[in-house]
Write an enzyme that holds these catalytic residues in place. Structure first.
Site, PDB file in Angstrom:
ATOM      1  N   THR A  45      -6.193  -1.251  10.298  1.00 50.34           N
ATOM      2  CA  THR A  45      -6.992  -2.264   9.607  1.00 50.34           C
ATOM      3  C   THR A  45      -8.346  -2.457  10.282  1.00 50.34           C
ATOM      4  O   THR A  45      -8.482  -2.195  11.484  1.00 50.34           O
ATOM      5  CB  THR A  45      -6.210  -3.602   9.625  1.00 50.34           C
ATOM      6  OG1 THR A  45      -7.091  -4.666   9.283  1.00 50.34           O
ATOM      7  CG2 THR A  45      -5.634  -3.913  11.001  1.00 50.34           C
ATOM      8  N   TYR A  70      -1.667 -10.575  14.690  1.00 43.00           N
ATOM      9  CA  TYR A  70      -1.572  -9.418  13.784  1.00 43.00           C
ATOM     10  C   TYR A  70      -2.554  -8.328  14.216  1.00 43.00           C
ATOM     11  O   TYR A  70      -2.157  -7.186  14.469  1.00 43.00           O
ATOM     12  CB  TYR A  70      -1.857  -9.830  12.330  1.00 43.00           C
ATOM     13  CG  TYR A  70      -2.152  -8.646  11.419  1.00 43.00           C
ATOM     14  CD1 TYR A  70      -1.171  -7.698  11.154  1.00 43.00           C
ATOM     15  CD2 TYR A  70      -3.417  -8.465  10.842  1.00 43.00           C
ATOM     16  CE1 TYR A  70      -1.439  -6.590  10.336  1.00 43.00           C
ATOM     17  CE2 TYR A  70      -3.687  -7.372  10.030  1.00 43.00           C
ATOM     18  CZ  TYR A  70      -2.703  -6.443   9.778  1.00 43.00           C
ATOM     19  OH  TYR A  70      -2.963  -5.350   8.978  1.00 43.00           O
ATOM     20  N   ALA A 112       4.605  -2.006   8.857  1.00 42.13           N
ATOM     21  CA  ALA A 112       4.068  -3.004   9.791  1.00 42.13           C
ATOM     22  C   ALA A 112       4.444  -4.383   9.291  1.00 42.13           C
ATOM     23  O   ALA A 112       4.792  -4.563   8.133  1.00 42.13           O
ATOM     24  CB  ALA A 112       2.545  -2.900   9.863  1.00 42.13           C
ATOM     25  N   ARG A 114      -7.117 -21.303   8.382  1.00 45.18           N
ATOM     26  CA  ARG A 114      -6.045 -20.938   9.300  1.00 45.18           C
ATOM     27  C   ARG A 114      -6.622 -20.854  10.716  1.00 45.18           C
ATOM     28  O   ARG A 114      -7.843 -20.737  10.889  1.00 45.18           O
ATOM     29  CB  ARG A 114      -5.434 -19.594   8.904  1.00 45.18           C
ATOM     30  CG  ARG A 114      -6.362 -18.425   9.144  1.00 45.18           C
ATOM     31  CD  ARG A 114      -5.594 -17.119   9.261  1.00 45.18           C
ATOM     32  NE  ARG A 114      -5.033 -16.674   8.029  1.00 45.18           N
ATOM     33  CZ  ARG A 114      -5.525 -15.680   7.268  1.00 45.18           C
ATOM     34  NH1 ARG A 114      -6.621 -15.053   7.639  1.00 45.18           N
ATOM     35  NH2 ARG A 114      -4.931 -15.319   6.173  1.00 45.18           N
ATOM     36  N   GLU A 121      -9.383  -5.257  10.886  1.00 42.14           N
ATOM     37  CA  GLU A 121      -9.271  -6.510  11.649  1.00 42.14           C
ATOM     38  C   GLU A 121      -9.193  -6.261  13.155  1.00 42.14           C
ATOM     39  O   GLU A 121      -9.417  -7.178  13.944  1.00 42.14           O
ATOM     40  CB  GLU A 121      -8.073  -7.330  11.147  1.00 42.14           C
ATOM     41  CG  GLU A 121      -8.271  -7.714   9.686  1.00 42.14           C
ATOM     42  CD  GLU A 121      -7.230  -8.674   9.130  1.00 42.14           C
ATOM     43  OE1 GLU A 121      -6.707  -9.498   9.892  1.00 42.14           O
ATOM     44  OE2 GLU A 121      -6.940  -8.577   7.929  1.00 42.14           O
ATOM     45  N   ARG A 143     -14.973 -10.975   2.894  1.00 41.75           N
ATOM     46  CA  ARG A 143     -14.048  -9.861   3.054  1.00 41.75           C
ATOM     47  C   ARG A 143     -14.620  -8.656   2.318  1.00 41.75           C
ATOM     48  O   ARG A 143     -15.362  -8.791   1.354  1.00 41.75           O
ATOM     49  CB  ARG A 143     -12.662 -10.201   2.467  1.00 41.75           C
ATOM     50  CG  ARG A 143     -11.974 -11.379   3.174  1.00 41.75           C
ATOM     51  CD  ARG A 143     -11.535 -10.966   4.571  1.00 41.75           C
ATOM     52  NE  ARG A 143     -10.960 -12.039   5.369  1.00 41.75           N
ATOM     53  CZ  ARG A 143     -11.627 -12.770   6.266  1.00 41.75           C
ATOM     54  NH1 ARG A 143     -12.925 -12.575   6.458  1.00 41.75           N
ATOM     55  NH2 ARG A 143     -11.027 -13.683   6.985  1.00 41.75           N
ATOM     56  N   ASP A 160      14.919   1.247  10.278  1.00 39.96           N
ATOM     57  CA  ASP A 160      13.977   0.435  11.045  1.00 39.96           C
ATOM     58  C   ASP A 160      13.178   1.345  11.989  1.00 39.96           C
ATOM     59  O   ASP A 160      13.783   2.134  12.743  1.00 39.96           O
ATOM     60  CB  ASP A 160      14.805  -0.594  11.853  1.00 39.96           C
ATOM     61  CG  ASP A 160      13.935  -1.645  12.510  1.00 39.96           C
ATOM     62  OD1 ASP A 160      12.802  -1.337  12.913  1.00 39.96           O
ATOM     63  OD2 ASP A 160      14.410  -2.783  12.625  1.00 39.96           O
ATOM     64  N   ILE A 212       0.842  -1.205   0.000  1.00 39.21           N
ATOM     65  CA  ILE A 212       0.000   0.000   0.000  1.00 39.21           C
ATOM     66  C   ILE A 212       0.876   1.253   0.000  1.00 39.21           C
ATOM     67  O   ILE A 212       0.578   2.239  -0.675  1.00 39.21           O
ATOM     68  CB  ILE A 212      -0.972   0.007   1.201  1.00 39.21           C
ATOM     69  CG1 ILE A 212      -1.756  -1.315   1.254  1.00 39.21           C
ATOM     70  CG2 ILE A 212      -1.942   1.181   1.087  1.00 39.21           C
ATOM     71  CD1 ILE A 212      -2.695  -1.451   2.431  1.00 39.21           C
ATOM     72  N   PHE A 264       2.692   3.544   7.400  1.00 39.24           N
ATOM     73  CA  PHE A 264       2.222   2.259   6.863  1.00 39.24           C
ATOM     74  C   PHE A 264       3.031   1.081   7.415  1.00 39.24           C
ATOM     75  O   PHE A 264       2.562  -0.046   7.375  1.00 39.24           O
ATOM     76  CB  PHE A 264       2.401   2.205   5.329  1.00 39.24           C
ATOM     77  CG  PHE A 264       1.525   3.131   4.548  1.00 39.24           C
ATOM     78  CD1 PHE A 264       0.275   2.724   4.102  1.00 39.24           C
ATOM     79  CD2 PHE A 264       1.957   4.417   4.213  1.00 39.24           C
ATOM     80  CE1 PHE A 264      -0.530   3.563   3.354  1.00 39.24           C
ATOM     81  CE2 PHE A 264       1.156   5.263   3.469  1.00 39.24           C
ATOM     82  CZ  PHE A 264      -0.088   4.840   3.034  1.00 39.24           C
TER      83      PHE A 264
HETATM   84  N1  NAD Z   1      -2.931  -5.089   2.923  1.00 36.98           N
HETATM   85  C1  NAD Z   1      -4.143  -4.802   3.371  1.00 36.98           C
HETATM   86  O1  NAD Z   1      -5.139  -5.291   2.835  1.00 36.98           O
HETATM   87  C2  NAD Z   1      -4.305  -3.844   4.527  1.00 36.98           C
HETATM   88  C3  NAD Z   1      -5.610  -3.461   4.906  1.00 36.98           C
HETATM   89  C4  NAD Z   1      -5.764  -2.528   5.937  1.00 36.98           C
HETATM   90  C5  NAD Z   1      -4.666  -2.006   6.575  1.00 36.98           C
HETATM   91  N2  NAD Z   1      -3.412  -2.410   6.203  1.00 36.98           N
HETATM   92  C6  NAD Z   1      -2.262  -1.806   6.888  1.00 36.98           C
HETATM   93  O2  NAD Z   1      -1.595  -1.033   5.900  1.00 36.98           O
HETATM   94  C7  NAD Z   1      -0.191  -1.003   6.173  1.00 36.98           C
HETATM   95  C8  NAD Z   1       0.573  -1.463   4.966  1.00 36.98           C
HETATM   96  O3  NAD Z   1       0.140  -2.765   4.608  1.00 36.98           O
HETATM   97  P1  NAD Z   1       0.781  -3.523   3.357  1.00 36.98           P
HETATM   98  O4  NAD Z   1      -0.168  -4.563   2.928  1.00 36.98           O
HETATM   99  O5  NAD Z   1       1.281  -2.524   2.385  1.00 36.98           O
HETATM  100  O6  NAD Z   1       2.024  -4.223   4.079  1.00 36.98           O
HETATM  101  P2  NAD Z   1       3.331  -4.854   3.448  1.00 36.98           P
HETATM  102  O7  NAD Z   1       3.656  -6.034   4.306  1.00 36.98           O
HETATM  103  O8  NAD Z   1       3.174  -5.057   1.973  1.00 36.98           O
HETATM  104  O9  NAD Z   1       4.443  -3.719   3.642  1.00 36.98           O
HETATM  105  C9  NAD Z   1       4.965  -3.389   4.891  1.00 36.98           C
HETATM  106  C10 NAD Z   1       6.206  -2.550   4.668  1.00 36.98           C
HETATM  107  O10 NAD Z   1       6.700  -2.161   5.942  1.00 36.98           O
HETATM  108  C11 NAD Z   1       8.094  -2.371   5.963  1.00 36.98           C
HETATM  109  N3  NAD Z   1       8.517  -2.633   7.334  1.00 36.98           N
HETATM  110  C12 NAD Z   1       8.218  -3.730   8.095  1.00 36.98           C
HETATM  111  N4  NAD Z   1       8.831  -3.633   9.292  1.00 36.98           N
HETATM  112  C13 NAD Z   1       9.508  -2.452   9.294  1.00 36.98           C
HETATM  113  C14 NAD Z   1      10.328  -1.809  10.246  1.00 36.98           C
HETATM  114  N5  NAD Z   1      10.579  -2.362  11.443  1.00 36.98           N
HETATM  115  N6  NAD Z   1      10.862  -0.612   9.916  1.00 36.98           N
HETATM  116  C15 NAD Z   1      10.634  -0.043   8.699  1.00 36.98           C
HETATM  117  N7  NAD Z   1       9.880  -0.616   7.756  1.00 36.98           N
HETATM  118  C16 NAD Z   1       9.304  -1.821   8.039  1.00 36.98           C
HETATM  119  C17 NAD Z   1       8.341  -3.563   5.049  1.00 36.98           C
HETATM  120  O11 NAD Z   1       9.674  -3.618   4.577  1.00 36.98           O
HETATM  121  C18 NAD Z   1       7.320  -3.299   3.944  1.00 36.98           C
HETATM  122  O12 NAD Z   1       7.882  -2.495   2.942  1.00 36.98           O
HETATM  123  C19 NAD Z   1       0.011  -1.886   7.405  1.00 36.98           C
HETATM  124  O13 NAD Z   1       0.089  -1.060   8.536  1.00 36.98           O
HETATM  125  C20 NAD Z   1      -1.233  -2.759   7.446  1.00 36.98           C
HETATM  126  O14 NAD Z   1      -1.537  -3.138   8.756  1.00 36.98           O
HETATM  127  C21 NAD Z   1      -3.213  -3.320   5.192  1.00 36.98           C
END
Ligand code: NAD
Length: 333
Positions: free
Chosen positions: A123, A149, A81, A271, A125, A213, A59, A12, A79
């Protein structure tokens, strides 16, 4: 305006950076990402040499690195996580560290640096699961997370809110449903199914595909975040949602668009802690002028076309991580 985007190499976040720089070319974006297995810097390779964009490998749990990156920043859009539910069941501690501690480190630095906005991406969730006839989640729904999570994301949301209540840090939060679209890691349901089918494999559907979903195209999610940054009220939460579908409906639609039959379906075990249904009441964000631009079906077709045209992006990810399909190994039907 200088914006620090954490996790900008993820699914995202990378789409957000593309969206934001397109919508606000006069602003500066700093992408702060440690590049875990989920961080794909190649998703942003078109921005190499763009003077409005800068990447810092760091980090969010590293207080000094975060403090340095926060210098001169106006807004933080958070973002970063650990985001994959299956992985949280295997390694919950990593989720607590990144999602809870990492968010706390960022909040502390944002406060010392007097940032003008801290927008936290969360999220749906965190609200738990819904029964088939329950009313959708909304901003006032009590938190009831059911997986490591979602519990770690809930913890981060509470910290963000506490920094607003206790220290007046100017925050906003968005709780979004499931996203899909370009640059989506092939370990997640829609891209996994699309790429499996493009590779001539089967698709592993949990249970009977009855789980529901709420799906949002990633562009629409990011547009909502931009609207919250521009017009959102400090201290408020906004729920962002799309269209409710069972996993079976989504799978059948993918098969239909690709012209394939249901013989490519394989049913596998649920799961642990598999939530039955998520749904969102998005009337609050709609009141700010947001709405999805196209239907789920239209966006799904665009997404499938993107994966067909961008094998360079996803093929190496599947090759490097053969366990992405591990749920298929538990097949029972
Ligand atoms: N994917 C979904 O459907 C969804 C839906 C609602 C909310 N979200 C939230 O949106 C956000 C992004 O989700 P996503 O699907 O793009 O996740 P993703 O797993 O694709 O990307 C996460 C990014 O965070 C980086 N990261 C992880 N740990 C880190 C750290 N300690 N320091 C710096 N960078 C770090 C990773 O390298 C990665 O680039 C998250 O917070 C997630 O909870 C996701």
């Amino acid at each position: 305006m200088k914006i620090l985007v954490t996790g900008g190499a993820g699914f995202i976040g990378s789409n957000f950076i593309h969206y934001y720089l397109n919508a606000h070319p006069e602003d500066q974006v700093v992408n702060f990402d440690v590049l875990t297995y989920a961080g794909h810097i190649e998703s942003l390779k078109d921005l190499e040499g763009n003077p409005s964009y800068r990447f810092i490998k760091g980090d969010i749990t590293d207080a000094q690195a975060v403090k340095d990156a926060m210098q001169g920043v106006d807004w933080v859009v958070h973002f970063a996580a650990e985001s994959h539910v299956d992985r949280s069941i295997i390694d919950p501690m990593q989720f607590v560290k990144t999602n809870v501690l990492g968010t706390a480190v960022l909040l502390d630095a944002a406060l010392s640096n007097k940032v003008k906005r801290f927008h936290h991406i969360s999220t749906d969730e965190v609200f738990g699961q819904l029964g088939e006839s329950d009313a959708p989640f909304k901003e006032t729904t009590p938190y009831s997370p059911r997986t490591p999570y979602s519990a770690s994301k809930a913890g981060s949301d509470h910290l963000v809110r506490a920094y607003f209540e206790t220290y007046n840090l100017p925050i906003t939060i968005s709780n979004c449903s499931n996203n899909f679209g370009p640059f989506h890691d092939p370990e997640k349901l829609i891209p996994r199914f699309i790429t499996n089918l493009l590779e001539g494999k089967k698709v592993p559907l949990m249970g009977k595909g009855e789980n529901i979903r709420d799906w949002v195209y990633v562009y629409d999610h990011n547009k909502a975040v931009d609207i919250i940054l521009q017009k959102g009220v400090i201290g408020e939460t906004y729920c962002i949602g799309g269209e409710e579908k069972t996993n079976l409906e989504v799978t059948k639609k993918i098969l239909e668009i690709l012209g394939l039959g249901e013989d490519r379906l394989e049913f596998v075990e649920h799961r642990l802690g598999h939530d039955l249904r998520y749904a969102i009441d998005d009337s609050k964000i709609k009141a700010l002028g947001w709405s999805p631009e196209k239907s789920f079906e239209e966006r799904l077709e665009e997404t499938i076309n993107w994966f067909k045209e961008n094998e360079w992006w996803w093929k190496p990810l599947k090759k490097d991580r053969p366990n992405v399909d591990r749920s298929a190994q538990k097949s029972y039907g």
